[in-house]
Design an enzyme around this catalytic site. Structure first.
Site, PDB file in Angstrom:
ATOM      1  N   ASP A 136       0.859  -1.186   0.000  1.00 23.96           N
ATOM      2  CA  ASP A 136       0.000   0.000   0.000  1.00 23.96           C
ATOM      3  C   ASP A 136       0.898   1.240   0.000  1.00 23.96           C
ATOM      4  O   ASP A 136       1.785   1.353  -0.837  1.00 23.96           O
ATOM      5  CB  ASP A 136      -0.960  -0.082   1.195  1.00 23.96           C
ATOM      6  CG  ASP A 136      -1.957   1.067   1.270  1.00 23.96           C
ATOM      7  OD1 ASP A 136      -2.928   1.056   0.499  1.00 23.96           O
ATOM      8  OD2 ASP A 136      -1.758   1.967   2.095  1.00 23.96           O
ATOM      9  N   HIS A 196      -7.139  -6.267  -1.290  1.00 24.84           N
ATOM     10  CA  HIS A 196      -6.038  -5.326  -1.102  1.00 24.84           C
ATOM     11  C   HIS A 196      -4.990  -5.780  -0.094  1.00 24.84           C
ATOM     12  O   HIS A 196      -3.815  -5.442  -0.221  1.00 24.84           O
ATOM     13  CB  HIS A 196      -6.614  -3.981  -0.633  1.00 24.84           C
ATOM     14  CG  HIS A 196      -5.605  -2.902  -0.485  1.00 24.84           C
ATOM     15  ND1 HIS A 196      -4.943  -2.363  -1.572  1.00 24.84           N
ATOM     16  CD2 HIS A 196      -5.131  -2.248   0.619  1.00 24.84           C
ATOM     17  CE1 HIS A 196      -4.112  -1.415  -1.144  1.00 24.84           C
ATOM     18  NE2 HIS A 196      -4.207  -1.333   0.177  1.00 24.84           N
TER      19      HIS A 196
END
Length: 330
Positions: free
Chosen positions: A107, A305
């Protein structure tokens, strides 16, 4: 403190850094691998990777990024610009007694890792990015680009820009908000294609209005959620959110590197269901030019994610295979 694997001991320490102090959790011995988390996470996001990399013969060191956990939390968004975050990671390598380290990020951590490799190839000879692909500096001003998304609705990065606004939504119920955000981006609990996007805020609304209700991802048990919630209940959210508020500063700071590729050996791993891999499909398609040293790229089917937490065994295998195949330090 939660422990990833009873067969491997963890070393917790503070390292002096430009932030003030950076908290580091280590496991194993051998070539150094620095692990950098994203939003809203912690060193603990690498709890599955620390023992796996140690077992593979590496010294894995997971940091709390400045603004998070037990690391220093400077005031103001200007203290969270990318140049400073890269300097922190260099300081971690030096503070751990090494000259060089492979850097791995997820991320925002993937963005930090990529820029660390770009700006300091002398320190970081290889880089792995999870979930967020490398896109070279340049293009339009970030806040302008984000503001243009969503029509009447507001993109979450724009929603995060105003100091105190997102904090007012999150901090009265940190645990509930985190549970909803994690579920919104997980492959097994994210909203379906016909449901409103959790990345956008309706006029007068909140991000949490679109979080899945009563749906917990398979990787997020009570123990894991308790750890994350306790960290952010203790620190507040401002330090984590300041990274978003520094994006225009980065745009100006990094103008000299506009379009610059990363030449070191690299790896990309993303989730096939992660919105980021769809939004940034052009960046992935450009890897031949932007990551000429790319060893391999992987999109994990059914994964969202939080790749290293959703699919730890697969990510551990990909990381260790890639690390073992890297050239020996010169």
């Amino acid at each position: 403190m939660a422990h990833p694997d009873p067969t491997w001991s963890l070393t917790h320490r503070m390292v002096a850094s430009p932030a003030g102090r950076t908290y580091v959790v280590e496991c194993g011995s051998g070539p150094l691998v620095v692990l950098v988390h994203g939003f809203p996470e912690s060193w603990y996001s690498w709890r599955h990777q620390l023992p796996a990399l140690a077992a593979a013969g590496f010294r894995a060191a997971a940091v709390d990024v400045r603004g998070y956990g037990r690391s220093a939390k400077p005031a103001g968004a200007a203290a969270y610009r990318m140049l400073d975050l890269v300097a922190d990671e260099v300081a971690v390598v030096r503070g751990l007694g090494a000259e060089r380290a492979v850097i791995v990020g997820h991320d925002w951590g993937a963005n930090i890792a990529a820029h660390a490799a770009l700006l300091r190839p002398d320190v970081f000879p290889a880089v792995a990015m999870l979930s967020v692909p490398y896109a070279p500096p340049g293009g339009p001003r970030p806040t302008d680009a984000f503001a243009a998304l969503g029509g009447d609705e507001e993109f979450y990065v724009s929603y995060f820009q105003e100091s105190g606004r997102a904090e007012a939504e999150i901090e009265p119920d940190v645990r509930g908000w985190l549970a909803g955000w994690y579920a919104s981006l997980s492959g097994d609990t994210m909203p379906g294609p016909d449901e409103p996007s959790p990345y956008f805020v309706a006029p007068g609304g909140r991000l949490r209005d679109r979080f899945p209700q009563q749906r917990a991802p398979h990787w997020l048990g009570e123990t894991e959620l308790d750890f994350y919630a306790a960290e952010f209940e203790r620190t507040g959210m401002a330090g984590a959110l300041r990274r978003y508020r520094a994006v225009d500063l980065d745009w100006a700071d990094l103008a000299t590197w506009e379009g610059a590729p990363i030449g070191q050996p690299s790896l990309f791993v993303g989730g096939a269901l992660d919105a980021t891999t769809h939004w940034m499909a052009d960046a992935i398609a450009a890897f031949d030019h932007t990551l000429p040293g790319l060893v391999s790229r992987h999109l994990i089917d059914g994964c969202g994610h939080w790749v290293q937490q959703e699919r730890p065994a697969e990510v551990n295998r990909l990381l260790t295979e890639w690390l073992r195949a890297l050239p020996a330090p010169g």
